[in-house]
Scaffold this active site. Structure first.
Site, PDB file in Angstrom:
ATOM      1  N   CYS A 130      44.568  73.767 -62.714  1.00  0.00           N
ATOM      2  CA  CYS A 130      44.371  73.782 -64.167  1.00  0.00           C
ATOM      3  C   CYS A 130      45.555  74.396 -64.906  1.00  0.00           C
ATOM      4  CB  CYS A 130      43.089  74.527 -64.508  1.00  0.00           C
ATOM      5  SG  CYS A 130      42.963  76.180 -63.779  1.00  0.00           S
ATOM      6  N   HIS A 245      42.511  78.791 -70.962  1.00  0.00           N
ATOM      7  CA  HIS A 245      43.722  79.427 -70.448  1.00  0.00           C
ATOM      8  C   HIS A 245      44.816  79.390 -71.509  1.00  0.00           C
ATOM      9  CE1 HIS A 245      41.811  79.586 -66.685  1.00  0.00           C
ATOM     10  NE2 HIS A 245      42.585  78.818 -65.948  1.00  0.00           N
TER      11      HIS A 245
END
Length: 337
Positions: A130, A245
């Site tokens: 990711c 994130h």
């Protein structure tokens, strides 16, 4: 009449597997049927996604059957054991674990960057980490426009990236100041609370001081960009937020950078949302979307070849499920599936 496909998702009630199911419906993947495989502990627990009820099928040798496409959202051990078994029954596999990522014969793909890597004889297609996905989408316009020689990057990674156990640990710490962490930040370092804290360790620590997450970012980025010469220096940090994130990126390019050109060129990439000077990327706006938000563009005051920027993305969607389903749609588009 267009063809429809028998699809399975291996991962049961896991965060990413549920997100993959949602993306299959949202992106209108042509489903004939959808089967969800999970562990025996969830055998009697229906999975309800988008108001559709799915029975959990136990993942075992005797329960395997033919599918056109199987998504794996499990640990490496499950992918290692079962991917080839589904393939022998006629499936193609999109795997979200790290097990196949660095196999030279298996494509590691972000469709917006290296879609044509799917045109191979492989029956397995690997979904990148990711953090790698976010970073590469954020710097891809720079790579195309100026050529990137080196990247220094610090990531700010949410707890969901470590799964349900980490999220539960965060909750336990938030309600009990005496709770002793047993999970984060990694298997082979001292455990410390993530609540009201930051942990500069993501994944196990190796003898050279780098973590597994940092090694993934280095190796995967070079493979996806076909740039074995690309220098990447990451520091990956776990922060006390549940989803999303961020990354602070320092990119050294081969040509002098013009900031007006950067803003103009970045607008041409529909997977990016550009934040102007009076705005900036944040997690709240990017959660639940497939975008990477980018902003805080600054030319280094001491080097005209270097650009600073900040990026955010939803690690479960943009960094996992959306990319996996985009790979499936690319397989359709390219006539591979």
């Amino acid at each position: 009449m267009s063809k429809k496909y028998k699809v399975a998702v291996v991962g049961g009630h896991g965060l990413v597997s549920v997100s993959i199911i949602k993306e299959l419906y949202r992106l209108n993947f042509p489903l004939e049927s959808l089967t969800i495989y999970g562990s025996s502990e969830h055998a009697n627990e229906d999975l309800i996604v988008n108001d559709k009820t799915h029975k959990i099928k136990i993942l075992s040798e005797e329960n395997l059957e033919h599918f056109d496409l199987v998504f794996f959202s499990t640990g490496e051990d499950i992918s290692k054991e079962y991917a080839s078994k589904f393939i022998r029954l006629g499936a193609k596999v999109i795997d979200n674990s790290s097990y196949f990522r660095m196999d030279k014969n298996i494509p590691l793909v972000i469709p917006e960057i290296n879609e044509t890597d799917l045109l191979t004889n492989s029956n397995i297609y690997s979904n990148p980490n990711c953090t790698t996905i976010m970073i590469l989408l954020a710097i891809y316009p720079l790579e195309k426009m100026y050529g990137v020689e080196k990247i220094n990057v610090s990531s700010y990674q949410s707890i969901s990236g470590a799964g349900n156990l980490a999220m539960q640990e965060y909750v336990n710490e938030s309600i009990d100041i005496n709770y002793k962490p047993t999970y984060l930040p990694s298997k082979n370092v001292i455990k410390k609370p993530i609540y009201n804290n930051i942990l500069p360790i993501v994944d196990r620590v190796y003898e050279d001081g780098y973590t597994g997450e940092e090694i993934k970012v280095i190796n995967e980025s070079q493979k996806i960009l076909h740039r074995a010469d690309l220098e990447i220096n990451p520091t990956c940090v776990r922060v006390p937020t549940l989803f999303g994130h961020g990354a602070s990126i320092y990119a050294i390019c081969k040509k002098k950078i013009n900031l007006n050109e950067v803003y103009q060129f970045y607008q041409e990439y529909p997977f990016l949302r550009i934040k102007a000077l009076d705005d900036y990327p944040s997690l709240k706006e990017v959660r639940g979307t497939h975008y990477v938000d980018v902003g805080r563009f600054r030319i280094d005051k001491f080097c005209e070849y270097t650009l600073n920027l900040f990026a955010t993305s939803d690690n479960l969607i943009r960094g996992a499920s959306y990319n996996a389903v985009k790979i499936a749609l690319s397989l359709l588009k390219l006539g591979v599936l």
